[in-house]
Design an enzyme around this catalytic site. Sequence first.
Site, short mmCIF file in Angstrom:
data_model
loop_
_atom_site.label_atom_id
_atom_site.label_comp_id
_atom_site.label_asym_id
_atom_site.label_seq_id
_atom_site.Cartn_x
_atom_site.Cartn_y
_atom_site.Cartn_z
N GLY A 275 14.91 71.76 56.68
CA GLY A 275 16.30 72.22 56.64
C GLY A 275 16.57 73.01 55.38
CB THR B 264 15.48 67.32 50.38
OG1 THR B 264 16.25 66.57 51.33
CG2 THR B 264 15.18 66.42 49.20
CB VAL B 265 20.93 68.61 51.58
CG1 VAL B 265 21.03 70.12 51.42
CG2 VAL B 265 20.50 68.24 52.99
CG ASP B 266 18.27 64.50 53.69
OD1 ASP B 266 19.47 64.68 53.99
OD2 ASP B 266 17.35 64.74 54.48
CG MET C 26 24.50 67.19 57.33
SD MET C 26 23.55 68.64 56.81
CE MET C 26 23.53 69.60 58.33
N GLY C 27 23.38 63.15 56.53
CA GLY C 27 22.72 61.99 55.95
C GLY C 27 22.43 60.94 57.01
NE ARG C 28 21.24 61.61 62.85
CZ ARG C 28 21.82 61.23 64.01
NH1 ARG C 28 21.24 60.39 64.81
NH2 ARG C 28 22.99 61.71 64.35
CD GLU D 9 23.63 63.62 60.11
OE1 GLU D 9 23.74 64.20 61.19
OE2 GLU D 9 22.86 64.02 59.21
CG LEU E 227 30.74 74.93 58.36
CD1 LEU E 227 32.26 74.91 58.42
CD2 LEU E 227 30.23 76.32 58.71
#
Lengths: 422, 422
Positions: free
Chosen positions: A15, A144-146, A192-194, A249, A300
């Site tokens: 991503g 990573t945004v995570d 986000m953030g599963r 999420e 976004l």
Amino acid sequence: MTQKKRNAFYAQSGGVTSVINASACGVIETARQHKKFINKVYAGRNGIIGALTEDLIDTSKESKKDIAALKYTPSGAFGSCRYKLKSIEENRAEYERLIEVFKAHDIGYFFYNGGGDSMDTAHKVSQLSETMGYPITCIGIPKTVDNDLPITDNCPGFGSVAKYVAVSIREAGFDVASMAKTSTKVFVMEVMGRHAGWIAAAGGLAAESEGDAPHIILFPEIAFNKEKFLKKVDRCVKKFGYCAIVVSEGAAYKDGTFLADAGTTDAFGHKQLGGVAPVVAQMVKDELGYKYHWAVADYLQRAARHIASETDVEQAYAMGKAAVELAVSGKNAVMPTIVRKNTKTYKWTIGEASLSKVANVEKMMPRNYISRDGMHITQACRDYMQPLIKGESYPPYKNGLPQYVTLKNEAVKKKLKKKFDI
Amino acid sequence: MTQKKRNAFYAQSGGVTSVINASACGVIETARQHKKFINKVYAGRNGIIGALTEDLIDTSKESKKDIAALKYTPSGAFGSCRYKLKSIEENRAEYERLIEVFKAHDIGYFFYNGGGDSMDTAHKVSQLSETMGYPITCIGIPKTVDNDLPITDNCPGFGSVAKYVAVSIREAGFDVASMAKTSTKVFVMEVMGRHAGWIAAAGGLAAESEGDAPHIILFPEIAFNKEKFLKKVDRCVKKFGYCAIVVSEGAAYKDGTFLADAGTTDAFGHKQLGGVAPVVAQMVKDELGYKYHWAVADYLQRAARHIASETDVEQAYAMGKAAVELAVSGKNAVMPTIVRKNTKTYKWTIGEASLSKVANVEKMMPRNYISRDGMHITQACRDYMQPLIKGESYPPYKNGLPQYVTLKNEAVKKKLKKKFDI
């Protein structure tokens, strides 16, 4: 050690973020300053797939100005991919093909910009290069945004998502507060953030004083308790007039069922993946009767270069730059890291971690970052996160719109006859 | 004509915007410069409800600095409301109560900041003041993200939503383009506009060259044609690798059924108002098989002061300022307007319109703003909209977050014994 002049390969993986191109910029600009070691930087078109299919982009064809513009352009300028190389045992052919392509194009440096999986791939390539006797310097570049890579204090990409989420829930909170008397009383924003609540937690930064939005954060780490949640919503509305909620999420019930999967079907009876925000909002409406609005930020949030964190942009660039510097100084199988200095005001410096220690290790959010009731963040979390969203790094605008660059992305002439199907 | 020194009443009405407080700032700062005519500005707490319930806010208690900060603070600082006064015939008591409260607090100026309904209310109050023999100067101040007030070239609030939508779809478009090779190929962003496509159209500004996002816009004005839509999605994916779509919440089938209402039910069989974006995304998945992502911007779009249009902020402030200037110059029952000058580069000036001509007239988007295939905008639309998103007007930041003001909002001492239930 690959100290004679050779080409470099750079690829973006997984991503994308609003600052991964800043890392690309760091790599290419720094490589251009080390002509003694690095001839050309070839980028993989659509990440590692570009290497497997010998679809390489010659970044030397891009102007200095366009490369500089990568620093403020979101997304992956060369294309990214979701493609995980199997283990060497399972698909040795893939790794051999990589080496074959690298050999054909005299590539002696492999820069892989991604998250945990990508660090694993970079690590495997470095191992294989040894056993196959083809020398290649493998350097991982964290992205990573995570925010879940180990060793590094934080991951480039996260700070900007964090800023977007905190800014957005603050703004929406002001909006709902004005409407609450006669209209919307509850606002739900999905982020986000599963698997981890880092991004949801960032929303909490907006709540600096009592009563500030968000009032509630729902984390994947904390089993959802409907009764406790609804009680807190009601208390907020009664006390502050409204309630602003950030929900990850990945928020789930105790048995692991995602809230987003809680039984919604479409007209044909298909299971509808409708997002968790509408589910939470509807729950509030059904049980408490409050009028709601909800938003799902989705791409976004990770594309919002217009509100990127200056700290994040600088760190992303620095990681790309450090990767090249590590490579030309003879390091191999490492990833540059962000090291937080033990100072009163936030300072950071660059360290390095062995890819073997980074690969396949997921950093979880510490429990002490989440408040005791499981629905907000603690001071420890603020202390950690606040510096990461600091500073604004605005892109240039023309006609009211940010001027992001689209590169020429000229292909390198293929040298191999054999094609490779992925 | 109310030329002796009296107090003023100001209220915010309907859905708030990221710049309605800039109009409030214009009103209060300008009123403070006309002490000869205007004593204090009282704001209605939660809009007109504050007048009906005699819940007035004394803005003279706010510091110069805090009032100035309204210019960059989104939402309604005094609270807004969704409350439409009935016609005088239906509920004369409400209007009489207004006059009673105005009388008790020596209010001689009524500034009403809102959309079409609010202009109608301001108009009615002005009529009633005549018949009841209580002189009050009524001035409307235009505000609506829907951009549907007549006579004025555009409405404060719209330009900033337009900018947010155009910036966001550009950024998300870059993101999807990088992911499309192996992952997401279709991205759907839902925006506001139940009756008119002004906001959806603004997304089109981001598409400046062939292949730019968004590729498709779905308007409420154009009956949704599933077959044509899916064909265009498929063509886009095949030609550009991906497809970015902006859909108005009001997008509907020929028979008027909203796409968002197309039969989704939750686990209990309740009709689920799940937003139109997931419906459109699922349709693409079911029929074409492409992986999708979707976002619903909701309040984020109209609260996003961080990316407000400078033109919009200036016009919003100017409308507030002009309202006071019109009032003290003896005008009544008017609304200041934005007049586009007939120049090559965009210039605007301030005009005025009679409230009787503004009330209850809705300006629709011209058909020639929508492309022939009904799924994009035309050059005429660009020429109209582009200047409205021009310029950035960034708020100040602290610790990485915008520093919006929360006013003290001190109540004015009540003078009436009678309570009024709303």
